[in-house]
Design an enzyme around this catalytic site. Structure first.
Site, PDB file in Angstrom:
ATOM      1  N   ASP A 133     123.831 -33.762 -78.378  1.00 24.06           N
ATOM      2  CA  ASP A 133     123.079 -34.421 -79.446  1.00 24.06           C
ATOM      3  C   ASP A 133     123.605 -33.992 -80.809  1.00 24.06           C
ATOM      4  OD1 ASP A 133     121.266 -36.040 -80.715  1.00 24.06           O
ATOM      5  OD2 ASP A 133     119.553 -34.713 -80.435  1.00 24.06           O
ATOM      6  N   TYR A 134     124.932 -33.898 -80.920  1.00 21.14           N
ATOM      7  CA  TYR A 134     125.584 -33.535 -82.172  1.00 21.14           C
ATOM      8  C   TYR A 134     125.893 -34.795 -82.982  1.00 21.14           C
ATOM      9  CZ  TYR A 134     126.328 -28.536 -81.076  1.00 21.14           C
ATOM     10  OH  TYR A 134     126.164 -27.187 -80.823  1.00 21.14           O
TER      11      TYR A 134
END
Length: 655
Positions: A336-337
């Site tokens: 979830d970068y």
């Protein structure tokens, strides 16, 4: 991202006009100018958040007083069907009027010197929608129609994108809908592949370039494989007609294999959406778009390859929507970068030349500096081998892009021996918990046993973004330092694991062979992060040298308890002025707005707001001889339930 804030942060805290290029801002107005608007979310078209005003400066900032307070009236505590609200609006100022939004998507026009309401428009959104981000909105955009005479209806328009997926055009003078835009002033944004009500929504302001208004979208994380398309669309600012659309990912057709899929796998995904703020360069006819992760976030076995152009910054041709160039910050994201921070356009001195650049930060803590015309890194970036997955069916990227300068602005590793606790028992608890996790440093992939992600998915750098001081060539950035335990669980074991959990977030990732889980790494008794403090910083980066000039803790998780170390997570960004000041709020639990000396990092003013200012401030001066104002939305973060909620827009000025 916001769901993690609920678990990762709330638990931890329970204890306690237009310019376009950033060089742009250098030449737009001289320092000491006696009039300055705030016409874009980031002040200028390139998003520098730099004001040339100097009336408020190092010598007198301590004298700032509250000038007026405006109440929006819109708060939801989340106890009923509507989600909890947060106040994230960053107002804009054009033509002598301040425009702002509320968590309920109401748009207000306000007198910028008195705080008196001029008009309000209510789009009457579906408040009970299951919006993954809660009830939030970050602001509006504006456009001036040069073909209409001054005083004519809708000569200046205010555009808002709503949580229930509409684009609305209002007359800036009256707040009435522009009836020649779409269907009586609005168009539906729901016509996208795999649309899901509420899970597909809008939180950030549109972007305007020439006669186009451009919108992205926010899409809930981790829900399923085939989430809605992250399409970016441009509409005619006069009529609302669709002019073009750009898909960040190849079409998702589960009935046919995409080019990179093997003969036995069907390539499926969604999202890759632009949920943050876009910026524009009209001179180059370019729109700069930051994109998020492909769905689902923590398992990519059904979206093989790099997943371009998710987790990227891309330059689109404004007239056509064609891709000019793209640069991917994270290949095949499993953490979830998102590219959550808005791009920033400026001009830097590099190797004896003036180079127009795009500055783009990432949740990893990395800062990338790219040539604005080509996307080629100005400071070198090298592909380095990274840890590989042991999850059956997953195929991790063998490498990730590591910039050689500037250095990472947030910690990227945490060993068991380096674990922290406010008491020996908490430190021992953290140490033993970290020992059970897969922990191979940055880009450790999710695992069945659980992996350490440092920084976690709140960042590093998030939507707060950054500000650029052209006088000192300094980039001012707030960063977070919060480690996360995350991993995957086989679909046939998902419900057993989820039902037994009391403090870990589980999400099914429907359609994938694995669900996901994650939680903050916190001490057992006092629930402070297991990483050594500070857990939030403000950093000044010398963008000529690519080096950190200074870095200081920002705020506190427990402002009234000196025993708790300084440095708190923040969501809400900085601005910088020619008066030598950096203004920032946004710290969670800590309600202060602060001013720092831009050259030294010394805190020289602090004021406790009624609650946390989860937004970016603005500053403006309407006329020569008039007063300079500083304005911040102070309503609290939507996911931090320990914070008081208010509906206040607070303005400051000198006596």
């Amino acid at each position: 991202m916001h769901r993690l804030v609920r678990i990762l942060l709330v638990t931890a805290i329970a204890v306690s006009s237009a310019v376009l290029q950033g060089a742009v801002a250098q030449s737009a107005k001289p320092a000491g100018a006696t009039k300055d608007d705030w016409a874009y979310y980031g002040h200028d078209a390139g998003g520098t958040r730099y004001s040339p005003l100097t009336q408020i400066n190092r010598e007198n900032v301590a004298k700032l007083k509250v000038a007026w307070i405006f109440h929006t009236g819109d708060i939801s505590d989340g106890s009923g069907r509507p989600k909890r609200s947060g106040l994230e609006t960053t107002p804009i100022l054009v033509d002598g009027t301040l425009y702002l939004t509320t968590p309920f998507n109401r748009v207000f026009a306000v007198n910028p010197e008195t705080g008196k309401q001029l008009w309000v428009y209510d789009p009457m959104i579906e408040l009970a929608g299951n919006y993954g981000d809660g009830l939030i909105n970050r602001g509006v955009a504006t456009w001036l129609d040069p073909s209409r005479a001054k005083g004519n209806c809708c000569r200046r328009r205010i555009f808002e994108a709503t949580l229930d997926a509409r684009l609305i055009a209002l007359d800036a003078a009256t707040g009435d809908p522009c009836m020649d835009f779409g269907n009586r002033g609005q168009i539906s944004l729901r016509d996208v592949a795999r649309y899901i009500p509420a899970q597909y929504h809008m939180t950030s302001p549109p972007t305007v370039i020439d006669d186009l208004v451009v919108v992205g979208s926010a899409i809930d994380d981790n829900s399923r494989v085939d989430m809605p398309s992250g399409v970016v669309r441009a509409f005619d600012a006069r009529t609302g007609a669709l002019r073009w659309k750009w898909e960040p990912l190849p079409p998702n057709d589960p009935d046919s294999a995409a080019p990179r899929a093997s003969a036995t796998k069907v390539w499926r995904t969604g999202a890759g959406n632009a949920w943050s703020v876009m910026v524009v360069d009209p001179e180059r006819d370019l729109i700069f778009v930051p994109t998020g992760s492909a769905s689902p976030d923590y398992y990519g076995g059904m979206r093989v390859g790099d997943d371009k152009w998710a987790n990227s910054v891309v330059a689109l041709r404004a007239k056509t929507g064609e891709l000019a160039w793209g640069f991917q910050l994270v290949h095949h994201d499993l953490w979830d970068y998102d590219t959550a921070s808005p791009p920033l356009l400026t001009t830097l001195q590099h190797d004896g030349k003036s180079v127009p650049v795009v500055i783009q930060a990432n949740k990893t803590g990395f800062l990338y500096v790219l040539n604005r015309d080509t996307g080629v890194p100005v400071f070198p970036v090298e592909e380095r081998a990274v840890p590989q997955t042991d999850v059956p069916g997953e195929v991790t990227s063998p490498t990730q892009p590591f910039p050689l300068a500037p250095p990472a602005l947030a910690p990227q590793k945490l060993s068991a021996d380096d674990s922290w606790g406010i008491t020996p028992d908490d430190r021992n608890y953290c140490r033993e918990r970290i020992k059970t996790l897969r922990n191979d440093g940055l880009f450790t992939p999710p695992s069945v046993q659980g992996s350490l992600s440092e920084p976690g998915n709140v960042g590093g750098m998030n939507w707060s973004g950054y500000a650029f001081d052209p006088q000192n060539s300094l980039l001012l950035v707030n960063t977070n330092n919060l480690p996360v335990l995350m991993g995957v669980v086989a679909a046939d074991k998902y419900w057993d694991a989820a039902d037994k959990s009391t403090d870990i977030e589980y999400t099914q990732q429907y359609g994938a062979p694995y669900g996901m889980f994650r939680t903050s790494l916190l001490g057992k008794a006092f629930h402070l992060p297991c990483a050594p403090p500070p857990w939030g910083t403000l950093t000044a980066v010398d963008m000529t040298q690519g080096a950190i000039r200074w870095q200081v803790p920002l705020g506190s998780f427990a402002p009234s308890k000196p025993i708790v170390p300084a440095g708190a997570t923040s969501l809400g960004g900085p601005i910088v002025t020619a008066g030598g000041l950096v203004f920032i709020a946004g710290t969670m639990i800590d309600p202060a707005i602060r001013a720092f000396d831009v050259e030294t990092g010394k805190e020289i003013w602090k004021f406790d707001l009624p609650t946390s200012g989860a937004a970016t401030p603005v500053t403006y001066q309407l006329r020569p001889g008039g007063k300079q104002f500083l304005v911040i939305a102070a309503g609290g973060h939507a996911k931090v339930t320990e914070e008081k909620q208010t509906d206040q827009i607070v303005a400051f000025t000198l006596p």
